[in-house]
Write an enzyme that holds these catalytic residues in place. Structure first.
Site, PDB file in Angstrom:
ATOM      1  N   PRO A   2       0.823  -1.206   0.000  1.00 26.20           N
ATOM      2  CA  PRO A   2       0.000   0.000   0.000  1.00 26.20           C
ATOM      3  C   PRO A   2       0.860   1.259   0.000  1.00 26.20           C
ATOM      4  O   PRO A   2       1.888   1.324   0.658  1.00 26.20           O
ATOM      5  CB  PRO A   2      -0.798  -0.120   1.301  1.00 26.20           C
ATOM      6  CG  PRO A   2      -0.803  -1.569   1.620  1.00 26.20           C
ATOM      7  CD  PRO A   2       0.501  -2.101   1.129  1.00 26.20           C
ATOM      8  N   GLU A   3       0.441   2.256  -0.778  1.00 28.94           N
ATOM      9  CA  GLU A   3       1.137   3.533  -0.805  1.00 28.94           C
ATOM     10  C   GLU A   3       0.290   4.563  -0.067  1.00 28.94           C
ATOM     11  O   GLU A   3      -0.758   4.242   0.506  1.00 28.94           O
ATOM     12  CB  GLU A   3       1.419   3.940  -2.249  1.00 28.94           C
ATOM     13  CG  GLU A   3       2.358   2.955  -2.954  1.00 28.94           C
ATOM     14  CD  GLU A   3       2.917   3.502  -4.256  1.00 28.94           C
ATOM     15  OE1 GLU A   3       3.101   4.724  -4.373  1.00 28.94           O
ATOM     16  OE2 GLU A   3       3.171   2.694  -5.165  1.00 28.94           O
ATOM     17  N   LYS A  61       3.433   6.689   4.729  1.00 28.62           N
ATOM     18  CA  LYS A  61       2.721   5.408   4.795  1.00 28.62           C
ATOM     19  C   LYS A  61       2.578   4.905   6.231  1.00 28.62           C
ATOM     20  O   LYS A  61       2.100   3.799   6.452  1.00 28.62           O
ATOM     21  CB  LYS A  61       3.468   4.360   3.957  1.00 28.62           C
ATOM     22  CG  LYS A  61       3.715   4.777   2.518  1.00 28.62           C
ATOM     23  CD  LYS A  61       4.575   3.744   1.802  1.00 28.62           C
ATOM     24  CE  LYS A  61       5.053   4.250   0.457  1.00 28.62           C
ATOM     25  NZ  LYS A  61       5.924   3.290  -0.244  1.00 28.62           N
ATOM     26  N   ARG A 142       0.283 -12.432   4.469  1.00 28.23           N
ATOM     27  CA  ARG A 142       1.703 -12.706   4.293  1.00 28.23           C
ATOM     28  C   ARG A 142       2.538 -12.417   5.541  1.00 28.23           C
ATOM     29  O   ARG A 142       3.739 -12.703   5.577  1.00 28.23           O
ATOM     30  CB  ARG A 142       2.239 -11.890   3.113  1.00 28.23           C
ATOM     31  CG  ARG A 142       1.556 -12.262   1.801  1.00 28.23           C
ATOM     32  CD  ARG A 142       1.992 -11.365   0.653  1.00 28.23           C
ATOM     33  NE  ARG A 142       1.321 -11.722  -0.592  1.00 28.23           N
ATOM     34  CZ  ARG A 142       1.364 -10.994  -1.695  1.00 28.23           C
ATOM     35  NH1 ARG A 142       2.043  -9.845  -1.716  1.00 28.23           N
ATOM     36  NH2 ARG A 142       0.737 -11.375  -2.785  1.00 28.23           N
ATOM     37  N   ARG A 314      13.310  -2.872  -9.387  1.00 27.03           N
ATOM     38  CA  ARG A 314      11.892  -2.765  -9.730  1.00 27.03           C
ATOM     39  C   ARG A 314      11.809  -2.345 -11.191  1.00 27.03           C
ATOM     40  O   ARG A 314      12.713  -2.591 -11.964  1.00 27.03           O
ATOM     41  CB  ARG A 314      11.201  -1.741  -8.809  1.00 27.03           C
ATOM     42  CG  ARG A 314      10.988  -2.267  -7.400  1.00 27.03           C
ATOM     43  CD  ARG A 314      10.399  -1.226  -6.490  1.00 27.03           C
ATOM     44  NE  ARG A 314      11.396  -0.268  -6.023  1.00 27.03           N
ATOM     45  CZ  ARG A 314      11.163   0.657  -5.104  1.00 27.03           C
ATOM     46  NH1 ARG A 314       9.964   0.757  -4.563  1.00 27.03           N
ATOM     47  NH2 ARG A 314      12.114   1.474  -4.716  1.00 27.03           N
TER      48      ARG A 314
END
Length: 331
Positions: A2-3, A61, A142, A314
């Site tokens: 999540p950002e 965040k 997770r 990335r």
């Protein structure tokens, strides 16, 4: 992961449901989800039981809930919530419950009769309030996220710790090292620009540096740079003020657009406190669109397709026409 917009969606939901409510009891179903609380399960649950949630705060965040402890709560008549759900007290909060969502963490409001989720890790049983669910549940498939209690410390600039309903000049200790984010009313462009110009790095690397500006992740960095027509490898020490203002303005725009859409969700892992997924991914112009036409160039009659390049383990997505790589770009 999540950002900022996703975490802000969660913050806004939590404010509505938990602000001013007392934590009556805590059930820890998986101790791995409170591993960051060094004193263990008994101390974690014991410190939360009887505490009242004063607010829900976010910087970047990072998300935390300042707490009025049970002793102060019982001793102070002015700690009761008002009609808005705010709990009033003259004593500043010393601790907060911090939530780290990790890759798959969810904070869900549920009624007592709702069956436990498959990956439920921690349950907070809240004081009753008419028309509101009784439980705040932390669900994490997770197990990269977690909950823990942290100290509140003064902010280094004397401003609010983060975005909140009742801002205080205090911040959760674990978030005190990060800079303010673009949606923070106390964000200083002048400070950001001075620090940006001193760095000898690429623009996207700088935007991802939480010590310079917090809350910007890979997806929104690509989207903001596309809107600003700037390449990720542009050296920061060559960035003019107008360009820095443009990229910061575009960052705010893309985050506000994502907030309006409920965040970005590529699977069922990210949901808000009511279990609804975000859908801003339908509006992405760069990220994940490798090989597809650049919508801006297409509108101008130019044939250009989005390209993907390796970046810091990335990917970065850019248009080779409206975001040309700088000649002196080294990152």
């Amino acid at each position: 992961m999540p950002e900022l917009p996703e975490v802000e969606v969660v913050r806004r939901g939590l404010v509505k449901w938990v602000r001013g409510r007392t934590i009556n009891a805590v059930d820890v179903l998986d101790e791995r989800s409170i591993r960051r609380h060094a004193l263990g399960t008994e101390d974690f649950a014991g410190n939360l039981a009887g505490a009242t949630v004063l607010d829900v705060v976010r910087r970047g965040k990072f998300l935390w809930m300042p707490l009025l402890d049970a002793e102060s709560n019982g001793a102070s008549a002015d700690a009761s919530p008002d009609a808005t759900g705010a709990a009033h007290t003259t004593r500043p909060p010393a601790v907060a419950l911090m939530a780290h969502l990790g890759m798959s963490g969810q904070l869900l409001m549920q009624d007592n009769g709702v069956p436990d989720e498959k990956h439920l890790k921690v349950r907070l049983r809240l004081s009753p309030r008419e028309g509101m669910p009784e439980q705040l549940r932390f669900v994490d498939q997770r197990i990269f996220g977690g909950l823990f209690i942290t100290s509140m410390v003064p902010t280094d600039d004397g401003g609010p710790g983060g975005l909140a309903e009742s801002p205080l000049p205090l911040i959760a200790e674990e978030a005190s090292h990060i800079a303010r984010d673009p949606l923070d009313p106390a964000f200083s462009f002048e400070l950001f620009y001075r620090r940006l110009r001193k760095r000898k790095t690429g623009l996207k690397r700088a935007l991802l540096d939480q010590g310079l500006v917090s809350g910007i992740g890979n997806i929104y960095a690509d989207e903001a740079l596309w809107r600003a027509k700037l390449h990720y490898a542009r050296p920061t020490d060559t960035l003019r003020r107008a360009e820095a203002e443009r990229v910061l303005g575009c960052t705010r725009e893309v985050m506000l657009d994502a907030l309006a859409a409920g965040g970005t969700s590529f699977d069922s892992l990210y949901v808000n406190v009511n279990g609804a997924s975000g859908y801003f991914d339908r509006s992405l112009n760069a990220y994940g669109r490798e090989g597809q036409f650049c919508v801006r160039c297409a509108a101008a009659g130019i044939n250009a397709t989005i390209r993907r390049e390796q970046f810091m383990n990335r990917s970065s997505y850019t248009c080779p026409v409206c975001q040309p790589r700088p000649r002196n770009g080294r990152w």
